[in-house]
Design an enzyme around this catalytic site. Structure first.
Site, PDB file in Angstrom:
ATOM      1  N   GLU A 157       0.824  -1.219   0.000  1.00 15.00           N
ATOM      2  CA  GLU A 157       0.000   0.000   0.000  1.00 15.00           C
ATOM      3  C   GLU A 157       0.856   1.267   0.000  1.00 15.00           C
ATOM      4  OE1 GLU A 157      -3.124   2.321   3.011  1.00 15.00           O
ATOM      5  OE2 GLU A 157      -2.333   0.334   3.535  1.00 15.00           O
ATOM      6  N   GLU A 173       3.344  10.260   6.014  1.00 18.67           N
ATOM      7  CA  GLU A 173       3.427   9.004   6.759  1.00 18.67           C
ATOM      8  C   GLU A 173       4.598   8.130   6.335  1.00 18.67           C
ATOM      9  OE1 GLU A 173      -0.314   6.971   7.357  1.00 18.67           O
ATOM     10  OE2 GLU A 173      -1.428   8.837   7.042  1.00 18.67           O
ATOM     11  N   THR A 181      -7.790   5.268  -1.027  1.00 21.22           N
ATOM     12  CA  THR A 181      -8.163   6.495  -1.730  1.00 21.22           C
ATOM     13  C   THR A 181      -7.874   7.757  -0.914  1.00 21.22           C
ATOM     14  OG1 THR A 181     -10.463   6.167  -0.993  1.00 21.22           O
ATOM     15  CG2 THR A 181      -9.878   5.385  -3.199  1.00 21.22           C
ATOM     16  N   PHE A 182      -7.761   7.639   0.414  1.00 21.20           N
ATOM     17  CA  PHE A 182      -7.342   8.784   1.223  1.00 21.20           C
ATOM     18  C   PHE A 182      -5.927   9.213   0.848  1.00 21.20           C
ATOM     19  CE2 PHE A 182      -4.744   9.971   4.935  1.00 21.20           C
ATOM     20  CZ  PHE A 182      -5.291  11.207   5.221  1.00 21.20           C
ATOM     21  N   ARG A 220     -10.587  11.090   5.569  1.00 18.97           N
ATOM     22  CA  ARG A 220     -10.743   9.844   6.331  1.00 18.97           C
ATOM     23  C   ARG A 220     -12.057   9.790   7.105  1.00 18.97           C
ATOM     24  NH1 ARG A 220      -7.500   5.700   6.213  1.00 18.97           N
ATOM     25  NH2 ARG A 220      -5.230   5.911   6.042  1.00 18.97           N
ATOM     26  N   GLU A 227     -11.437   2.048   6.013  1.00 26.06           N
ATOM     27  CA  GLU A 227     -10.441   2.027   7.086  1.00 26.06           C
ATOM     28  C   GLU A 227     -10.234   3.447   7.592  1.00 26.06           C
ATOM     29  OE1 GLU A 227      -5.914   0.432   7.596  1.00 26.06           O
ATOM     30  OE2 GLU A 227      -6.243   2.323   6.541  1.00 26.06           O
TER      31      GLU A 227
END
Length: 282
Positions: free
Chosen positions: A148, A154, A182-183, A213, A242
């Site tokens: 991912e 991050e 997609t975030f 989110r 998520e």
């Protein structure tokens, strides 16, 4: 298309004491529960498997990559621990009949630095060496690794679909594919539908999250375009929400979650399910 929800929506870390969220997910209508493995010792895995089967909930498994689970770290003991964690999660996924184990396999979440090119290449090489080992175990277990990309706040290693494709293609295993959140894509991709088209059959998992989110459908993402792009590549995996309703201190710091993202986790899960079901399954 199956619609799923992560245990992160309600709790962190997920444990046997949190199994009530499985019934919540089923009552809302979800097809899939995504189990976030922060500490495997907190979960009674045989009971979890039986509970999901009794509820007719399919399972996907996702990882939590703290600083001690980093296969590209300069310290060999941390790289070894990261690989061991990936293998453990693959075995859990196999036992739970999850088709994938997904997450930022390549590095720790929150590891963000500007480093010299030589160091960047060395870290990539360590990552590749460990991914080769992980994919061999994935093949033995019949579970696909789903790498991912994360946004620039991050990780400094894999932010874009292009970077993910480069790493996955260099490993060259059919047991290493890509998961798209997609975030993160909203931050890093110029055009999310175009990035989905570029992924093609490398895409095995989608976390369908709003630009902030929060609840899917309440922000500015091009959900119609995303649906059309997924249809065009013949995507048949799950769409999983998520987000983080009650993050631990470590998770909040890594993902920069400083405020509630909805009025409640139950509201987000319910309204998010209704939106994804209407948008992708009608």
């Amino acid at each position: 298309m199956d619609i799923g929800v992560s245990t992160f929506v309600w709790v962190s870390p997920f444990s046997t004491a949190s199994f009530d969220v499985l019934q919540k997910a089923k009552d809302i209508g979800y097809d899939v529960i995504e189990i976030a493995v922060e500490d495997r010792q907190l979960i009674d895995w045989p009971v979890l498997k039986k509970t999901c089967r009794d509820l007719e909930l399919n399972v996907t498994v996702s990882g939590a990559f703290g600083m001690d689970r980093d296969i590209s770290n300069e310290r060999p003991e941390i790289r070894a621990n990261g690989l061991s964690y990936i293998v453990d999660c693959l075995e859990i996924a196999s036992e739970l009949e999850s088709p994938i184990f997904g997450g930022p396999l390549y590095s720790a979440v929150g590891k963000t630095r500007l480093v010299p090119e030589a160091q960047k290449q060395q870290e990539r090489q360590w990552c590749l060496e460990n991914l080769h080992q992980a994919t061999r175990r994935a093949e033995e277990l019949g579970v696909t690794l789903a790498l991912e990309p994360l946004n620039r706040f991050e990780t400094d290693m894999v932010n874009t679909v292009d970077q993910a494709i480069s790493l996955v293609d260099e490993v060259g295993s059919s047991w290493l594919k890509i998961a798209l959140d997609t975030f993160h894509s909203n931050i890093e991709e110029k055009n999310i539908p175009a990035s989905i088209a570029k992924l093609g059959d490398r895409l095995v998992h989608v976390q369908a999250n709003e630009n902030d989110r929060g609840t899917p459908g309440t922000g500015h993402l091009d959900w119609a375009g995303i649906r059309e792009a997924l249809d065009a590549i013949g995507y048949r995996g799950s769409l999983v929400i998520e987000t983080f309703g009650a993050p631990s201190k470590e998770l909040a710091r890594a993902a920069s979650i400083w405020r509630p993202l909805a009025n409640s986790a139950d509201e987000l899960a319910t309204e998010g399910y209704d939106f994804l079901k209407k948008t992708f399954c009608n």
